[in-house]
Design a protein around this motif. Structure first.
Motif, short mmCIF file in Angstrom:
data_model
loop_
_atom_site.label_atom_id
_atom_site.label_comp_id
_atom_site.label_asym_id
_atom_site.label_seq_id
_atom_site.Cartn_x
_atom_site.Cartn_y
_atom_site.Cartn_z
N ALA A 215 18.56 25.16 -14.10
CA ALA A 215 19.92 25.00 -13.57
C ALA A 215 20.90 25.65 -14.53
CB ALA A 215 20.23 23.53 -13.36
N GLN A 216 20.70 26.92 -14.80
CA GLN A 216 21.51 27.63 -15.77
C GLN A 216 22.82 28.13 -15.14
OE1 GLN A 216 18.88 30.76 -16.99
NE2 GLN A 216 17.53 29.41 -18.14
N LEU A 217 23.69 28.65 -16.01
CA LEU A 217 24.88 29.37 -15.59
C LEU A 217 24.78 30.79 -16.12
CD1 LEU A 217 27.80 29.69 -14.52
CD2 LEU A 217 28.59 28.87 -16.77
N ALA A 218 24.88 31.77 -15.24
CA ALA A 218 24.82 33.18 -15.64
C ALA A 218 26.04 33.90 -15.09
CB ALA A 218 23.54 33.84 -15.13
N THR A 219 26.62 34.78 -15.92
CA THR A 219 27.68 35.66 -15.45
C THR A 219 27.23 37.10 -15.68
OG1 THR A 219 28.94 35.90 -17.53
CG2 THR A 219 29.38 33.96 -16.18
N LEU A 220 27.50 37.96 -14.70
CA LEU A 220 27.13 39.38 -14.79
C LEU A 220 28.28 40.21 -14.27
CD1 LEU A 220 24.33 37.74 -13.52
CD2 LEU A 220 23.41 39.78 -14.61
N VAL A 221 28.68 41.20 -15.06
CA VAL A 221 29.77 42.09 -14.69
C VAL A 221 29.25 43.52 -14.74
CG1 VAL A 221 32.04 42.98 -15.35
CG2 VAL A 221 31.57 40.52 -15.47
N SER A 222 29.49 44.28 -13.67
CA SER A 222 29.03 45.67 -13.59
C SER A 222 30.21 46.57 -13.28
CB SER A 222 27.97 45.83 -12.49
OG SER A 222 26.82 45.05 -12.76
N ASP A 223 30.36 47.63 -14.08
CA ASP A 223 31.32 48.69 -13.82
C ASP A 223 30.54 49.92 -13.39
OD1 ASP A 223 33.25 46.97 -14.66
OD2 ASP A 223 33.70 48.00 -16.54
N ILE A 224 30.83 50.43 -12.18
CA ILE A 224 30.10 51.57 -11.63
C ILE A 224 31.09 52.66 -11.27
CG2 ILE A 224 28.50 52.33 -9.83
CD1 ILE A 224 27.62 49.40 -9.53
N VAL A 225 30.87 53.86 -11.82
CA VAL A 225 31.75 54.99 -11.57
C VAL A 225 30.94 56.12 -10.96
CG1 VAL A 225 33.30 56.70 -12.59
CG2 VAL A 225 33.28 54.35 -13.47
N LEU A 226 31.43 56.67 -9.84
CA LEU A 226 30.81 57.83 -9.20
C LEU A 226 31.79 58.99 -9.28
CD1 LEU A 226 29.20 55.39 -7.99
CD2 LEU A 226 28.96 56.73 -5.90
N ARG A 227 31.38 60.03 -10.02
CA ARG A 227 32.22 61.22 -10.14
C ARG A 227 32.14 62.06 -8.86
NH1 ARG A 227 35.64 59.63 -13.99
NH2 ARG A 227 34.52 58.86 -15.84
N ASP A 228 32.88 63.16 -8.84
CA ASP A 228 32.99 63.98 -7.63
C ASP A 228 31.62 64.33 -7.05
OD1 ASP A 228 35.64 63.89 -8.27
OD2 ASP A 228 35.89 66.06 -8.55
N GLY A 229 31.43 64.02 -5.78
CA GLY A 229 30.22 64.41 -5.07
C GLY A 229 28.98 63.62 -5.43
N ALA A 230 29.09 62.58 -6.24
CA ALA A 230 27.91 61.77 -6.60
C ALA A 230 27.49 60.89 -5.42
CB ALA A 230 28.21 60.92 -7.82
#
Length: 439
Positions: A215-230
């Motif tokens: 019964a844990q607590l987890a936090t996850l943060v993701s930053d996702i960047v897509l450049r031109d045409g990706a």
């Protein structure tokens, strides 16, 4: 409004030792984020984004910070094996990187994949812009960033993934986050930094799973960047233990002609929250999201989707399904903003939900704000029960009631997986959906 810092949860998160990076600017940023968390506390239901997700119960609990035994906890590799996903893999157990369970070697040309802890031991300066602030600035800025701030203060590991310009990564990359049973209830945190260069393409699988009941607590943060045409295809499978508490923030930024296709499946957890925020900042960027959440028992699953069109001729489509039974509760908030100057935008959002018991609840709130001309936009939401005429049709052909209900519910949910390009993974996720259906 916020809940006070005297709550056991807040106190335990503030008492946990901060990760020591040896990087002056990062240590300072962590202290600043912890101070901001202490000042703000937890959001309560008077904050619009948390209106349907009360934190009273969670706030009364305490969690130990980190897991000193995470590197040696026994985890069966079969726990996170997925058909059709056999490319590079990083595995984290209770927030700690496990080299013995990972497969980071023999990376294809153009792919950089490493744990955040390892990247920080080298030249950390390229990560400064991302890590010296809590998260990418998304379209929703409310007093609801408490968990993002505690993640920015406390995450000692995570993923750094970069795809070079014009590189085509064929094999899917597998990121695995495992909550493993421990001697005490733990809080752990992970931060992911993902960037696709100009014209690059990648298939990525985010996988949340448990080893043993906890019964844990987890936090996850993701930053996702897509450049031109990706181009990015992201599949997210959340199948944590039924006692787990999982709070996530995913921020996407799409530049000109970038395309992202997301499939999200929320199956496990006690309290699950996913803030999915996307900004289409380049002309002709495209974002397509599909998702399903299936809480049962007393599970609470909250999805907050926010998409902001900021450039010319951008496109977004969103198709989400929810199914709740027993005393479970699902929440879906879908917000689309077409900013001034984003002419030619085409946006659609659809959320359909099924209630399979009289005590289940799903709260859905579609929102649409348009500040530009020559725009196509549509949104809709429904909450109902299985079609009695369809049930009658199946039963008239000799199919028992329970089986008929299961067939209709499975078809209702599988619709969000129809365009998942990985056939083996699509069939596996469909099977998981069917297994989750009430007996």
């Amino acid at each position: 409004m916020s809940q006070p810092a005297s709550l056991p949860l807040v106190a335990s998160l503030l008492d946990a030792p901060l990760p020591a990076s040896g990087v002056a600017w990062l240590d300072a940023a962590r202290r600043e984020n912890r101070a901001a968390f202490a000042a703000g506390g937890l959001p309560d239901t008077r904050v619009e984004a948390w209106k349907y997700t009360a934190l009273r119960g969670l706030g009364q609990r305490s969690f130990a910070g980190g897991d000193a035994a995470a590197a040696t906890r026994v985890v069966d590799a079969a726990t996170f094996a997925l058909p059709g996903v056999d490319g590079p893999r990083l595995v984290f157990v209770n927030g700690v990187f496990r080299a013995d369970l990972s497969a980071p070697d023999a990376l294809p040309d153009g792919l950089l994949l490493q744990p955040l802890s390892q990247a920080l031991r080298g030249d950390a300066e390229p990560l400064r812009f991302a890590l010296s602030r809590p998260a990418l600035v998304g379209p929703i800025r409310e007093a609801a960033d408490a968990f993002v701030r505690i993640n920015a203060a406390s995450a000692g590991d995570g993923v750094v993934l970069r795809v070079a310009a014009h590189a085509k990564i064929n094999a899917p990359v597998h990121l695995v986050f495992i909550g493993a049973a421990a001697e005490t209830e733990l809080a752990w945190h992970a931060r992911n930094l993902i960037e696709l260069g100009e014209g690059a393409s990648l298939s990525l699988v985010e996988h949340y799973v448990s080893s043993g009941e906890q019964a844990q607590l987890a936090t996850l943060v993701s930053d996702i960047v897509l450049r031109d045409g990706a181009q990015l295809h992201l599949a997210v499978l959340q199948n944590a233990a039924l006692g787990a508490n999982l709070i996530r923030r995913s921020s996407l930024r799409l530049h000109a002609r970038a395309q992202a296709l997301l499939h999200v499946l929320e199956l496990g957890g006690a309290l699950v929250r996913h803030d999915l925020q996307a900004e289409l900042v380049g002309d002709e960027a495209q974002l397509h999201t599909r998702g399903a959440f299936m809480p049962h028992g007393r599970q609470h699953v909250d999805t907050q989707l926010a998409i902001r069109h900021q450039a010319l001729n951008t496109t977004s489509t969103s198709n989400w399904r929810g199914v709740a039974n027993d005393r479970a509760r699902g929440v879906f908030r879908g917000a689309i903003v077409v900013a001034p100057g984003a002419d030619g935008s085409d946006a659609s959002l659809n959320n359909k939900n099924l209630l399979l018991s009289p005590t289940a609840e799903i709260d859905t709130k579609p929102e649409l704000e348009i500040y530009a001309d020559e725009v196509k936009a549509a949104h809709g939401a429904t909450v109902g029960q299985l079609d009695e005429r369809a049930l009658f049709y199946l039963r008239s052909r000799g199919i028992p009631l329970a089986e008929a209900r299961a067939l209709l519910t499975a078809a209702f949910c599988r619709a969000v997986l129809d365009d998942l390009p990985n056939k083996e993974l699509r069939e596996h996720l469909s099977a998981l959906l069917i297994a989750q259906l009430p007996a």
